[in-house]
Design a protein around this motif. Structure first.
Motif, PDB file in Angstrom:
ATOM      1  N   ALA A 135       0.857  -1.201   0.000  1.00 13.67           N
ATOM      2  CA  ALA A 135       0.000   0.000   0.000  1.00 13.67           C
ATOM      3  C   ALA A 135       0.884   1.239   0.000  1.00 13.67           C
ATOM      4  N   LYS A 136       0.420   2.243  -0.708  1.00 13.21           N
ATOM      5  CA  LYS A 136       1.173   3.493  -0.762  1.00 13.21           C
ATOM      6  C   LYS A 136       0.744   4.415   0.385  1.00 13.21           C
ATOM      7  N   TYR A 137       1.495   5.468   0.577  1.00 10.65           N
ATOM      8  CA  TYR A 137       1.065   6.606   1.400  1.00 10.65           C
ATOM      9  C   TYR A 137       1.550   7.835   0.651  1.00 10.65           C
ATOM     10  N   SER A 138       1.062   9.014   1.056  1.00 14.39           N
ATOM     11  CA  SER A 138       1.329  10.203   0.240  1.00 14.39           C
ATOM     12  C   SER A 138       2.826  10.459   0.055  1.00 14.39           C
ATOM     13  N   SER A 139       3.179  10.728  -1.193  1.00 16.68           N
ATOM     14  CA  SER A 139       4.556  11.032  -1.587  1.00 16.68           C
ATOM     15  C   SER A 139       5.189  12.130  -0.721  1.00 16.68           C
ATOM     16  N   ILE A 140       4.370  13.066  -0.279  1.00 16.58           N
ATOM     17  CA  ILE A 140       4.887  14.256   0.399  1.00 16.58           C
ATOM     18  C   ILE A 140       5.670  13.920   1.665  1.00 16.58           C
ATOM     19  N   ALA A 195      -2.565  10.710 -17.104  1.00 20.18           N
ATOM     20  CA  ALA A 195      -1.718   9.617 -16.595  1.00 20.18           C
ATOM     21  C   ALA A 195      -2.306   9.007 -15.325  1.00 20.18           C
ATOM     22  N   SER A 196      -3.581   9.325 -15.043  1.00 17.89           N
ATOM     23  CA  SER A 196      -4.206   8.835 -13.813  1.00 17.89           C
ATOM     24  C   SER A 196      -5.176   7.697 -14.142  1.00 17.89           C
ATOM     25  N   PRO A 197      -4.783   6.458 -13.901  1.00 18.79           N
ATOM     26  CA  PRO A 197      -5.627   5.339 -14.321  1.00 18.79           C
ATOM     27  C   PRO A 197      -6.948   5.236 -13.565  1.00 18.79           C
ATOM     28  N   ILE A 207     -16.635   8.827  -6.104  1.00 23.70           N
ATOM     29  CA  ILE A 207     -15.670   8.707  -5.000  1.00 23.70           C
ATOM     30  C   ILE A 207     -14.839   9.983  -5.048  1.00 23.70           C
ATOM     31  N   LYS A 208     -14.388  10.324  -6.248  1.00 22.62           N
ATOM     32  CA  LYS A 208     -13.706  11.605  -6.472  1.00 22.62           C
ATOM     33  C   LYS A 208     -14.715  12.548  -7.139  1.00 22.62           C
ATOM     34  N   ARG A 209     -14.708  13.804  -6.722  1.00 23.32           N
ATOM     35  CA  ARG A 209     -15.631  14.781  -7.315  1.00 23.32           C
ATOM     36  C   ARG A 209     -14.925  15.679  -8.318  1.00 23.32           C
ATOM     37  N   SER A 259     -11.046  16.083 -10.677  1.00 26.29           N
ATOM     38  CA  SER A 259      -9.866  15.345 -11.125  1.00 26.29           C
ATOM     39  C   SER A 259      -8.608  15.912 -10.451  1.00 26.29           C
ATOM     40  N   ASN A 260      -7.517  15.180 -10.565  1.00 27.13           N
ATOM     41  CA  ASN A 260      -6.248  15.615  -9.949  1.00 27.13           C
ATOM     42  C   ASN A 260      -5.835  16.991 -10.476  1.00 27.13           C
ATOM     43  N   ASP A 261      -5.930  17.189 -11.792  1.00 27.00           N
ATOM     44  CA  ASP A 261      -5.496  18.468 -12.380  1.00 27.00           C
ATOM     45  C   ASP A 261      -6.407  19.624 -11.957  1.00 27.00           C
TER      46      ASP A 261
HETATM   47  N1  BYC Z   1       1.429   9.929  -3.259  1.00 24.82           N
HETATM   48  O1  BYC Z   1      -4.951   7.108 -10.631  1.00 24.82           O
HETATM   49  P1  BYC Z   1      -4.437   8.024  -9.582  1.00 24.82           P
HETATM   50  C1  BYC Z   1      -2.657  13.850   4.563  1.00 24.82           C
HETATM   51  C2  BYC Z   1      -0.863   6.904  -6.658  1.00 24.82           C
HETATM   52  S1  BYC Z   1      -2.730  14.362   2.953  1.00 24.82           S
HETATM   53  C3  BYC Z   1       1.477   8.598  -3.377  1.00 24.82           C
HETATM   54  O2  BYC Z   1      -4.645   9.475  -9.787  1.00 24.82           O
HETATM   55  P2  BYC Z   1      -6.321   8.037  -7.364  1.00 24.82           P
HETATM   56  C4  BYC Z   1      -2.030  14.698   5.585  1.00 24.82           C
HETATM   57  C5  BYC Z   1      -2.266   6.350  -6.562  1.00 24.82           C
HETATM   58  O3  BYC Z   1      -2.517   5.839  -5.253  1.00 24.82           O
HETATM   59  C6  BYC Z   1      -2.379  13.040   1.879  1.00 24.82           C
HETATM   60  N2  BYC Z   1       0.788   7.911  -4.310  1.00 24.82           N
HETATM   61  O4  BYC Z   1      -5.022   7.555  -8.160  1.00 24.82           O
HETATM   62  C7  BYC Z   1      -1.806  16.025   5.409  1.00 24.82           C
HETATM   63  C8  BYC Z   1      -2.250   5.317  -7.654  1.00 24.82           C
HETATM   64  O5  BYC Z   1      -1.541   4.163  -7.227  1.00 24.82           O
HETATM   65  P3  BYC Z   1      -2.292   2.775  -6.830  1.00 24.82           P
HETATM   66  C9  BYC Z   1      -3.348  11.917   1.814  1.00 24.82           C
HETATM   67  C10 BYC Z   1       0.015   8.633  -5.129  1.00 24.82           C
HETATM   68  O6  BYC Z   1      -6.455   7.208  -6.158  1.00 24.82           O
HETATM   69  C11 BYC Z   1      -1.180  16.759   6.383  1.00 24.82           C
HETATM   70  C12 BYC Z   1      -1.360   5.947  -8.705  1.00 24.82           C
HETATM   71  O7  BYC Z   1      -0.568   6.899  -8.040  1.00 24.82           O
HETATM   72  N3  BYC Z   1      -4.570  12.267   1.164  1.00 24.82           N
HETATM   73  O8  BYC Z   1      -3.061  12.773   4.790  1.00 24.82           O
HETATM   74  O9  BYC Z   1      -7.499   8.145  -8.266  1.00 24.82           O
HETATM   75  C13 BYC Z   1      -0.732  16.179   7.538  1.00 24.82           C
HETATM   76  C14 BYC Z   1      -2.148   6.618  -9.823  1.00 24.82           C
HETATM   77  O10 BYC Z   1      -2.877   7.765  -9.329  1.00 24.82           O
HETATM   78  C15 BYC Z   1      -0.098  10.022  -5.052  1.00 24.82           C
HETATM   79  C16 BYC Z   1      -5.320  11.337   0.551  1.00 24.82           C
HETATM   80  O11 BYC Z   1      -4.960  10.202   0.512  1.00 24.82           O
HETATM   81  C17 BYC Z   1       0.649  10.674  -4.061  1.00 24.82           C
HETATM   82  N4  BYC Z   1       0.635  12.005  -3.911  1.00 24.82           N
HETATM   83  O12 BYC Z   1      -5.956   9.550  -6.936  1.00 24.82           O
HETATM   84  C18 BYC Z   1      -0.949  14.829   7.731  1.00 24.82           C
HETATM   85  C19 BYC Z   1      -6.624  11.815  -0.023  1.00 24.82           C
HETATM   86  N5  BYC Z   1      -0.949  10.440  -6.023  1.00 24.82           N
HETATM   87  O13 BYC Z   1      -3.006   3.036  -5.527  1.00 24.82           O
HETATM   88  C20 BYC Z   1      -1.600  14.080   6.745  1.00 24.82           C
HETATM   89  C21 BYC Z   1      -7.462  10.713  -0.591  1.00 24.82           C
HETATM   90  C22 BYC Z   1      -1.340   9.356  -6.684  1.00 24.82           C
HETATM   91  O14 BYC Z   1      -3.261   2.500  -7.944  1.00 24.82           O
HETATM   92  N6  BYC Z   1      -6.929  10.181  -1.801  1.00 24.82           N
HETATM   93  N7  BYC Z   1      -0.748   8.263  -6.172  1.00 24.82           N
HETATM   94  O15 BYC Z   1      -1.190   1.774  -6.697  1.00 24.82           O
HETATM   95  C23 BYC Z   1      -7.162  10.708  -3.030  1.00 24.82           C
HETATM   96  O16 BYC Z   1      -7.857  11.710  -3.176  1.00 24.82           O
HETATM   97  C24 BYC Z   1      -6.623   9.985  -4.238  1.00 24.82           C
HETATM   98  O17 BYC Z   1      -6.272   8.686  -3.845  1.00 24.82           O
HETATM   99  C25 BYC Z   1      -5.391  10.693  -4.895  1.00 24.82           C
HETATM  100  C26 BYC Z   1      -4.899   9.811  -6.052  1.00 24.82           C
HETATM  101  C27 BYC Z   1      -5.824  12.045  -5.434  1.00 24.82           C
HETATM  102  C28 BYC Z   1      -4.254  10.870  -3.890  1.00 24.82           C
END
Ligand code: BYC
Length: 312
Positions: free
Chosen positions: A105-110, A204-206, A216-218, A220-222
């Motif tokens: 499982a991933k976690y945020s790149s940041i 590039a977002s699958p 689930i998402k309202r 897009s990333n861009d």
């Molecule tokens: N880092 O098809 P995509 C917080 C992955 S803030 C790592 O666009 P999706 C905090 C993505 O998982 C941060 N991985 O995916 C703040 C996918 O890989 P898998 C957490 C990333 O899900 C302050 C692949 O790239 N927030 O917590 O439609 C203090 C293709 O991407 C990233 C959330 O998690 C990234 N930056 O859209 C403390 C918000 N970006 O899984 C804590 C909820 C993309 O297919 N999540 N990937 O292997 C979301 O809104 C969405 O999951 C995302 C990505 C916008 C992040």
């Protein structure tokens, strides 16, 4: 019920803004997408405690220490609500931890970037939490009930986090030359990683297309990245600082800010485990899990003992 018919009804429910609840029938891919997103979100909150936890003992005053401590504790709470929301989809917490610890499982790149100075606490609050809010406010209306409800409280707390970060930078920006330089340096280092947080570009977002169909998402990333850039490009003026992008410019025709090229190679590299702190972050989480083994064993032994007594 015919499966085609059933899935159409499910989509109709989504289109009519009726929340999906844990016991409702749902397509397997919807369930899996939510488990992936919510658990990765939870992991991000928990791993996100590490870069800031690094500064609790070195905060410049008692007040700053108390605020930072509270913020980091909030993040632990967010992680816990989110793990609970994911559990309603039929995955156990142990399995989610296992996925994090094994790199599945991933976690945020940041959170794979280091926190080098006190100003980084300001930059994280303002930029990282700012990006998080931009992404997470729409999640309060996400189609899965338990996730949407968890996000309401999380967003309230995140707004406070963002303000406290901005206030740290505002104080530094009015300080000595050295403090101003520290403020600018933190903004320079956190800017690009923050705008990468929104994920890859839409082409590039699958996952985006299907996740938007399922609401689930309202956005897009861009779309979210652009909104964030528009907001920060204005706020930075109040700090009297600059963003490290020579191409950042208001576009009167688009009514948006244009911005420079994002280094996607760096983003994918961090996701592949090669960011500056990936190994350190994962190591800290695995160590915490292993160090806590005796607590889990003791709790289990105690509950077994109680059950034996009750049976006797
Ligand atoms: N880092 O098809 P995509 C917080 C992955 S803030 C790592 O666009 P999706 C905090 C993505 O998982 C941060 N991985 O995916 C703040 C996918 O890989 P898998 C957490 C990333 O899900 C302050 C692949 O790239 N927030 O917590 O439609 C203090 C293709 O991407 C990233 C959330 O998690 C990234 N930056 O859209 C403390 C918000 N970006 O899984 C804590 C909820 C993309 O297919 N999540 N990937 O292997 C979301 O809104 C969405 O999951 C995302 C990505 C916008 C992040």
């Amino acid at each position: 019920m015919n499966s085609m018919f059933w899935e159409e009804l499910f989509q109709q429910k989504i289109d009519n803004e009726i929340k999906i609840e844990p016991k409702d029938r749902m397509p397997e891919k919807y369930r899996q997408t939510l488990i992936r997103q919510i658990s990765q979100h939870a992991h991000s909150e928990i791993v996100g405690m590490l870069p800031e936890g690094n500064w609790i003992t070195r905060a410049p005053s008692l007040k700053r220490k108390a605020i930072l401590l509270a913020k980091v504790q909030d993040e632990a709470g967010h992680g816990l609500y989110l793990y609970s929301a994911a559990e309603t989809l039929g995955i156990s917490r142990d399995e989610m931890y296992n996925q994090l610890h094994t790199g599945k499982a991933k976690y945020s790149s940041i959170f794979n970037y280091p926190t080098l100075t006190w100003a980084d606490m300001g930059a994280i609050g303002w930029l990282v939490d700012g990006a998080a809010i931009m992404n997470q406010v729409p999640l309060c209306r996400t189609s899965y009930g338990p996730y949407a409800r968890a996000m309401v409280r999380i967003c309230k707390e995140e707004s406070f986090h963002q303000r406290q970060g901005f206030e740290i930078l505002l104080t530094l920006s009015k300080g000595t030359e050295a403090q101003k330089a520290m403020c600018q340096d933190a903004i320079d280092r956190w800017w690009w990683p923050s705008i990468m947080m929104f994920g890859p570009t839409d082409d590039a977002s699958p996952n985006t297309e299907q996740s938007m169909r399922w609401k689930i998402k309202r956005f897009s990333n861009d779309e979210l990245r652009q909104k964030f850039i528009n907001m920060i490009a204005e706020q930075v003026k109040i700090l009297g600082m600059t963003l490290p992008d020579p191409d950042l410019k208001w576009n009167e025709e688009r009514k948006q800010y244009d911005f420079g090229k994002i280094n996607w190679e760096e983003f994918w590299n961090v996701l592949a485990g090669n960011g500056p702190c990936n190994k350190q972050r994962l190591h800290a989480r695995i160590k915490a899990w292993e160090d806590g083994a005796w607590v889990r064993d003791a709790a289990l032994a105690y509950s077994e003992k109680k059950q034996t007594h009750k049976a006797a």
